[in-house]
Design an enzyme around this catalytic site. Structure first.
Site, PDB file in Angstrom:
ATOM      1  N   TYR A 146      54.011  81.595  51.058  1.00  0.00           N
ATOM      2  CA  TYR A 146      55.402  81.495  50.391  1.00  0.00           C
ATOM      3  C   TYR A 146      55.900  82.829  49.695  1.00  0.00           C
ATOM      4  O   TYR A 146      56.003  82.658  48.372  1.00  0.00           O
ATOM      5  CB  TYR A 146      55.565  80.007  49.663  1.00  0.00           C
ATOM      6  N   ASP A 183      42.828  83.832  41.420  1.00  0.00           N
ATOM      7  CA  ASP A 183      44.310  83.736  41.867  1.00  0.00           C
ATOM      8  C   ASP A 183      45.208  82.871  41.306  1.00  0.00           C
ATOM      9  O   ASP A 183      44.851  81.637  41.253  1.00  0.00           O
ATOM     10  CB  ASP A 183      43.998  83.253  43.480  1.00  0.00           C
ATOM     11  N   TRP A 188      49.258  77.253  48.423  1.00  0.00           N
ATOM     12  CA  TRP A 188      48.441  76.285  49.255  1.00  0.00           C
ATOM     13  C   TRP A 188      47.063  76.827  49.599  1.00  0.00           C
ATOM     14  O   TRP A 188      46.224  76.060  50.248  1.00  0.00           O
ATOM     15  CB  TRP A 188      49.186  75.837  50.439  1.00  0.00           C
ATOM     16  N   GLN A 212      50.437  71.221  45.894  1.00  0.00           N
ATOM     17  CA  GLN A 212      49.664  72.580  46.384  1.00  0.00           C
ATOM     18  C   GLN A 212      48.053  72.377  46.439  1.00  0.00           C
ATOM     19  O   GLN A 212      47.307  72.437  46.959  1.00  0.00           O
ATOM     20  CB  GLN A 212      50.101  73.734  45.673  1.00  0.00           C
ATOM     21  N   CYS A 370      67.841  86.406  51.215  1.00  0.00           N
ATOM     22  CA  CYS A 370      67.718  87.651  52.279  1.00  0.00           C
ATOM     23  C   CYS A 370      68.453  88.778  52.157  1.00  0.00           C
ATOM     24  O   CYS A 370      68.206  90.064  51.991  1.00  0.00           O
ATOM     25  CB  CYS A 370      67.884  86.780  53.597  1.00  0.00           C
TER      26      CYS A 370
END
Length: 410
Positions: A146, A183, A188, A212, A370
């Site tokens: 994502y 991380d 996920w 998650q 976008c």
């Protein structure tokens, strides 16, 4: 001339927008151009024009969400493309900016929202990420990446571009088997699992999302690597230990400017003496700004897209090097187009999960994001840091060499 007509006249020069008002009056704006969309909209209530003039992003989004603005020719992506392509960031038209009063009020509110203490940060994450994994399965790739993909070719598949993104980032980390990797904002679990699979490193992924963390832990168990890839539900500020590498992809947007210093100080504290960090974040191409009201209200409360200058203020004086910077300009626009198309294809399923206003909100978020990357002032930054000036090779050649090596093995 009514204010809304003046607004449309300024905002739409190329391509055409036909507007039917609640009283039945229809007006057209712009000039036909094959390179720009032709869109027709209809307002169902008299209040919409005033809401749009005062705050374009919030006014248009809420009218669309609740059916007060209906698109009768074209679609939402074409409408937002028409608006943003006519007002590209580099052209600085200002036609889509909120009014001065709205901008001042929003500016004060956003500063308070973005302080992001630990409790608020957890609540903000849950608002967006704990709304059901079923939604994300409908528009993300199978690995649930994502964040911005990396398109070697604009026409390649989303799955390939997300795999290429992981390789692109991994190559910058200069990993070796046995290293310990952190991380931050692991999602996920896809990046953590990829790094272990590719390099044999031990990875700790952290997140504030309940959904998650459950998925990430299960994925590690299913892969038989739970001893080497672990996940914790913890705020980065509360973490202890030492790591050879830190990677953070798509999390920094949730930190908030008041916490940038805290973030970078903590990362330096967690890095080994020869440690390296790769930070991947959405960024502003220009200077500091304000999160628009639609995004802050409905999508990412407490979120903020930083200017490069603001990121710099976070790490300056902490005595570790920014060793590399890359600007990805169009990649997230391509990524979001895939997500938008997949979401539209699953319209009925999403409405069944939630309702139609939620679906409208979600596609507005994806389409607006976008077009902001394709024509607006949003980019992606990848910043690499090291505590030691000798921690990395002195040229960038190793990145490309390693990226090609990884790709050849897939």
């Amino acid at each position: 001339m009514a204010l809304i007509d003046l607004f449309f006249t300024r905002a739409f020069k190329r391509g055409t927008l036909s507007v039917t008002y609640a009283d039945g009056t229809t007006k057209s704006f712009g000039t036909a151009d094959p390179d720009y969309p032709d869109v027709a909209i209809r307002f169902t209530t008299k209040s919409v024009p005033g809401q749009i003039v005062r705050n374009p992003a919030l006014g248009v989004s809420e009218a669309f969400m609740h059916g007060r603005m209906v698109i009768e020719r074209g679609d939402l992506m074409q409408l937002l493309t028409l608006a943003t392509k006519n007002n590209r960031w580099e052209d600085a038209t200002g036609a889509l900016d909120p009014g001065l009063v709205a901008k001042a009020v929003v500016g004060v509110k956003r500063k308070l929202d973005q302080f992001n203490r630990a409790r608020a940060a957890r609540a903000n994450v849950k608002h967006h990420y704990d709304i059901g994994n079923a939604l994300y399965d409908l528009f993300l790739d199978a690995d649930r990446q994502y964040s911005c993909a990396y398109f070697v070719d604009p026409d390649e598949s989303l799955e390939q571009a997300q795999l290429d993104k992981k390789a692109h980032i991994a190559a910058k980390l200069a990993l070796k088997p046995g290293m310990r990797v952190l991380d931050i904002g692991c999602g996920w679990g896809g990046m953590a699992l990829y790094l272990h699979q590719t390099y044999g490193v031990d990875v700790l992924g952290i997140t504030l999302s309940d959904e998650q963390i459950v998925t990430a832990k299960q994925r590690a168990l299913d892969a038989g690597v739970a001893d080497h890839v672990k996940f914790e539900l913890i705020d980065y500020r509360h973490l202890t230990g030492t790591f050879d590498r830190i990677v953070s992809v798509g999390m920094f947007e949730h930190v908030g400017p008041p916490q940038y210093r805290t973030f970078f100080r903590k990362c330096r504290e967690l890095l080994s003496d020869d440690g390296v960090m790769l930070l991947h974040t959405i960024g502003r191409a220009g200077g500091a700004g304000v999160t628009d009201e639609f995004t802050a209200k409905y999508i990412f409360p407490g979120g903020y897209i930083p200017a490069l200058s603001e990121i710099a203020k976070g790490y300056e004086g902490l005595r570790y090097y920014m060793t590399d910077l890359e600007v990805l300009r169009l990649h997230y626009g391509y990524t979001l187009r895939h997500w938008y198309d997949r979401t539209v294809a699953n319209r009925d399923k999403i409405i069944a999960l939630y309702d139609e206003p939620f679906y409208n909100m979600w596609i507005f978020y994806l389409a607006g994001s976008c077009t902001s990357f394709l024509y607006g002032g949003m980019v992606n930054y990848q910043l690499q840091f090291a505590r030691n000036r000798d921690a990395l090779p002195i040229t960038r050649d190793y990145m490309g060499d390693e990226e090609r090596r990884i790709a050849a093995k897939v």
